[in-house]
Motif scaffolding. Structure first.
Motif, PDB file in Angstrom:
ATOM      1  N   PHE A   1     -13.963  15.961 -14.327  1.00  0.00           N
ATOM      2  CA  PHE A   1     -12.604  15.259 -14.399  1.00  0.00           C
ATOM      3  C   PHE A   1     -11.473  16.146 -14.306  1.00  0.00           C
ATOM      4  N   LYS A   2     -11.613  17.461 -14.187  1.00  0.00           N
ATOM      5  CA  LYS A   2     -10.660  18.575 -14.238  1.00  0.00           C
ATOM      6  C   LYS A   2      -9.387  17.860 -13.536  1.00  0.00           C
ATOM      7  N   ASN A   3      -7.952  17.971 -14.246  1.00  0.00           N
ATOM      8  CA  ASN A   3      -7.054  17.776 -13.611  1.00  0.00           C
ATOM      9  C   ASN A   3      -6.784  16.357 -12.814  1.00  0.00           C
ATOM     10  N   ASN A   4      -7.705  15.256 -13.481  1.00  0.00           N
ATOM     11  CA  ASN A   4      -7.720  13.985 -12.846  1.00  0.00           C
ATOM     12  C   ASN A   4      -6.878  13.093 -13.864  1.00  0.00           C
ATOM     13  N   ASN A   5      -6.438  13.320 -15.065  1.00  0.00           N
ATOM     14  CA  ASN A   5      -5.979  12.217 -15.761  1.00  0.00           C
ATOM     15  C   ASN A   5      -4.531  11.824 -15.316  1.00  0.00           C
ATOM     16  N   ASN A   6      -3.903  12.667 -14.357  1.00  0.00           N
ATOM     17  CA  ASN A   6      -2.534  12.103 -14.046  1.00  0.00           C
ATOM     18  C   ASN A   6      -2.585  11.913 -12.621  1.00  0.00           C
ATOM     19  N   LYS A   7      -3.669  11.852 -11.999  1.00  0.00           N
ATOM     20  CA  LYS A   7      -3.706  11.459 -10.475  1.00  0.00           C
ATOM     21  C   LYS A   7      -3.279  10.111 -10.369  1.00  0.00           C
ATOM     22  N   PRO A   8      -2.228   9.781  -9.557  1.00  0.00           N
ATOM     23  CA  PRO A   8      -1.838   8.477  -8.935  1.00  0.00           C
ATOM     24  C   PRO A   8      -2.887   7.421  -8.961  1.00  0.00           C
ATOM     25  N   SER A   9      -3.913   7.891  -8.122  1.00  0.00           N
ATOM     26  CA  SER A   9      -4.720   7.013  -7.778  1.00  0.00           C
ATOM     27  C   SER A   9      -5.864   6.419  -8.909  1.00  0.00           C
ATOM     28  N   PHE A  10      -5.889   7.359 -10.128  1.00  0.00           N
ATOM     29  CA  PHE A  10      -6.458   7.264 -11.196  1.00  0.00           C
ATOM     30  C   PHE A  10      -6.306   6.960 -12.268  1.00  0.00           C
ATOM     31  N   PHE A  11      -5.716   7.730 -13.164  1.00  0.00           N
ATOM     32  CA  PHE A  11      -5.016   7.624 -14.441  1.00  0.00           C
ATOM     33  C   PHE A  11      -3.504   7.970 -14.661  1.00  0.00           C
ATOM     34  N   ASN A  12      -2.773   7.556 -13.755  1.00  0.00           N
ATOM     35  CA  ASN A  12      -1.470   7.935 -14.023  1.00  0.00           C
ATOM     36  C   ASN A  12      -0.524   7.378 -14.933  1.00  0.00           C
TER      37      ASN A  12
ATOM     38  N   GLN B   1     -23.389   8.238 -15.553  1.00  0.00           N
ATOM     39  CA  GLN B   1     -23.334   6.508 -16.062  1.00  0.00           C
ATOM     40  C   GLN B   1     -21.763   6.219 -16.627  1.00  0.00           C
ATOM     41  N   LEU B   2     -20.864   7.148 -17.122  1.00  0.00           N
ATOM     42  CA  LEU B   2     -19.889   6.804 -17.424  1.00  0.00           C
ATOM     43  C   LEU B   2     -18.840   6.173 -16.009  1.00  0.00           C
ATOM     44  N   SER B   3     -19.171   6.820 -14.959  1.00  0.00           N
ATOM     45  CA  SER B   3     -18.326   6.130 -13.864  1.00  0.00           C
ATOM     46  C   SER B   3     -18.375   4.530 -13.682  1.00  0.00           C
ATOM     47  N   TYR B   4     -19.379   3.863 -14.258  1.00  0.00           N
ATOM     48  CA  TYR B   4     -19.285   2.413 -14.238  1.00  0.00           C
ATOM     49  C   TYR B   4     -18.254   1.762 -15.200  1.00  0.00           C
ATOM     50  N   ALA B   5     -17.805   2.988 -16.252  1.00  0.00           N
ATOM     51  CA  ALA B   5     -16.615   2.260 -16.999  1.00  0.00           C
ATOM     52  C   ALA B   5     -15.359   2.622 -16.604  1.00  0.00           C
ATOM     53  N   LEU B   6     -15.373   3.542 -15.713  1.00  0.00           N
ATOM     54  CA  LEU B   6     -13.968   4.229 -15.035  1.00  0.00           C
ATOM     55  C   LEU B   6     -13.051   3.002 -14.945  1.00  0.00           C
ATOM     56  N   PRO B   7     -13.240   1.733 -14.088  1.00  0.00           N
ATOM     57  CA  PRO B   7     -12.242   0.691 -14.049  1.00  0.00           C
ATOM     58  C   PRO B   7     -11.790   0.237 -15.056  1.00  0.00           C
ATOM     59  N   ILE B   8     -12.422   0.088 -16.340  1.00  0.00           N
ATOM     60  CA  ILE B   8     -12.183  -0.327 -17.538  1.00  0.00           C
ATOM     61  C   ILE B   8     -11.040   0.622 -18.076  1.00  0.00           C
ATOM     62  N   TYR B   9     -11.512   1.982 -18.145  1.00  0.00           N
ATOM     63  CA  TYR B   9     -10.520   3.035 -18.580  1.00  0.00           C
ATOM     64  C   TYR B   9      -9.249   2.985 -17.934  1.00  0.00           C
TER      65      TYR B   9
ATOM     66  N   THR C   1      -8.296  16.121 -18.701  1.00  0.00           N
ATOM     67  CA  THR C   1      -8.938  15.049 -18.341  1.00  0.00           C
ATOM     68  C   THR C   1      -8.861  14.031 -19.332  1.00  0.00           C
ATOM     69  N   PRO C   2      -9.306  12.906 -19.073  1.00  0.00           N
ATOM     70  CA  PRO C   2      -9.546  11.689 -20.031  1.00  0.00           C
ATOM     71  C   PRO C   2     -10.023  12.320 -21.304  1.00  0.00           C
ATOM     72  N   PRO C   3      -9.637  11.827 -22.288  1.00  0.00           N
ATOM     73  CA  PRO C   3     -10.154  12.509 -23.811  1.00  0.00           C
ATOM     74  C   PRO C   3     -11.477  12.157 -23.800  1.00  0.00           C
ATOM     75  N   VAL C   4     -12.291  12.995 -24.335  1.00  0.00           N
ATOM     76  CA  VAL C   4     -13.737  12.945 -24.419  1.00  0.00           C
ATOM     77  C   VAL C   4     -14.139  13.673 -25.823  1.00  0.00           C
ATOM     78  N   LYS C   5     -15.098  13.026 -26.321  1.00  0.00           N
ATOM     79  CA  LYS C   5     -15.460  13.619 -27.866  1.00  0.00           C
ATOM     80  C   LYS C   5     -17.195  13.772 -27.638  1.00  0.00           C
ATOM     81  N   ILE C   6     -17.562  14.664 -28.505  1.00  0.00           N
ATOM     82  CA  ILE C   6     -18.872  14.989 -28.874  1.00  0.00           C
ATOM     83  C   ILE C   6     -19.464  14.074 -29.832  1.00  0.00           C
ATOM     84  N   ILE C   7     -20.032  13.197 -29.708  1.00  0.00           N
ATOM     85  CA  ILE C   7     -20.681  12.509 -30.942  1.00  0.00           C
ATOM     86  C   ILE C   7     -22.082  12.044 -30.696  1.00  0.00           C
ATOM     87  N   LYS C   8     -23.185  12.142 -31.417  1.00  0.00           N
ATOM     88  CA  LYS C   8     -24.437  11.837 -31.250  1.00  0.00           C
ATOM     89  C   LYS C   8     -24.474  10.021 -31.542  1.00  0.00           C
TER      90      LYS C   8
END
Length: 358
Positions: A42-53, A12-20, A63-70
């Motif tokens: 998302f392993k080793n994707n946070n610095n990929k030029p095509s995504f989150f460079n 479901q979070l993939s729909y927010a990726l363009p915003i991130y 990875t992009p930052p992620v938290k566990i919060i209910k």
């Protein structure tokens, strides 16, 4: 102010990726298992030029930052929360804005089994983002208490990636290890059991019949990828070739658009991907299903009223594919234009503007 993206499932979070990708932020999941799923995908994707460079900070597994919060604890977050599923907590008072971005534009109703809280949540969001006029119709059918001022048209901004992927379709053919690239590629993307998905009914039948003349790409719903291992074993035991399973859990390398880029026709049922596939301007066939709780849409936004319907009692699937490849039963481009807001300039900037408004 910080931006948070919440999903019950990682897909479901993939729909927010363009915003991130443009605005940054932090992803939120509700369990340690989902956290591990997120890290693995998302392993080793946070610095990929095509995504989150442009986000150079370091996190575990890069990875992009992620938290566990209910959800019932989301009120503690000091920022805007973009919900990619309808899970806002009705009893909380939030410090920042709450925004709803539905993951898809299916014709399924709001909520499961008409649970009143699902509809109540719609009334509580500060902003409801609309990818399609179909979203608006569905929400207003569920609740006539939503003021028009809450709706914001943004279009389906994931579509911006499609043309780039289409130009790199040789890479996608290699990803799936497709052997005979001279064949047409047929994508079968059933929904899961909540929407009376058709995989158990048609999966083996389609594999046997379609693979004789076409490549068949099967994209199981993320919630049913557990069925893939046994299905692959069945294919091997029955010496069935030219059938390929795409890993729908891998939202980075095997997103729906990646599969769309190499597909010549799609077979679907109640999944919203039948509408998303319209971006390809290629034909869709609907496999007959038993799902009854369908939101009534205008005929010009209803794929069931336009596409060919496959019924195993009256149709031959291979013949139906050939007919639609030759000439679709509907104006593919027109229904695409009807089903999406396609003239929205820079939707991410629109969202950024919403974040800055008090």
């Amino acid at each position: 102010m910080e931006i948070y993206y919440y999903g019950n499932k990682v897909y479901q979070l993939s729909y927010a990726l363009p915003i991130y990708q443009k605005l940054g932020g932090t992803f939120v999941v509700n369990s340690f298992k989902k956290y591990l799923d997120f890290k693995r995908i998302f392993k080793n994707n946070n610095n990929k030029p095509s995504f989150f460079n442009h986000f150079k900070f370091t996190t575990f597994l890069n990875t992009p930052p992620v938290k566990i919060i209910k959800p019932e604890k989301h009120w503690k977050l000091n920022g805007t929360i973009i919900y990619c599923c309808n899970r806002l907590d009705l009893n909380s008072v939030y410090k920042g804005k709450t925004i709803y971005l539905e993951h898809g534009i299916s014709d399924k109703p709001v909520g499961i089994d008409d649970v009143p809280s699902s509809i109540e949540r719609l009334n509580k969001y500060d902003v409801i983002l609309l990818s399609s006029p179909k979203n608006r119709i569905k929400y207003l059918e569920s609740s006539n208490e939503i003021p028009e001022s809450k709706f914001k048209k943004i279009g389906f901004f994931k579509f911006e990636q499609y043309q780039k992927l289409y130009e790199l379709r040789d890479k996608e053919l290699k990803r799936l290890k497709i052997k005979d690239t001279s064949r047409k590629n047929i994508l079968y993307a059933p929904t899961w059991k909540f929407g009376n998905g058709t995989f158990e009914k048609y999966g083996k039948k389609f594999a046997k019949e379609i693979s004789k003349e076409f490549n068949l790409i099967i994209r199981l719903h993320s919630n049913e990828m557990k069925l893939a291992k046994e299905f692959k074993k069945w294919l091997k035991n029955n010496s069935i070739e030219n059938v390929y399973l795409s890993n729908s859990k891998d939202v980075i390398n095997a997103d729906t658009l990646n599969d769309f880029a190499i597909s010549d026709l799609m077979i679907g049922d109640m999944s919203s991907v039948v509408y998303e596939f319209l971006v390809t301007k290629k034909p869709v066939i609907i496999a007959k299903h038993d799902y009854q709780k369908i939101v009534k849409m205008p005929d010009n936004m209803n794929i069931m009223k336009n596409a060919s319907i496959y019924d195993d009692e009256t149709n031959n699937i291979v013949d139906l594919i050939k007919e639609n490849l030759l000439k679709p039963t509907y104006d593919v481009e027109r229904i695409y234009e009807n089903c999406f807001y396609n003239s929205i300039d820079d939707p991410i900037e629109i969202i950024a503007g919403l974040l800055n408004k008090k």
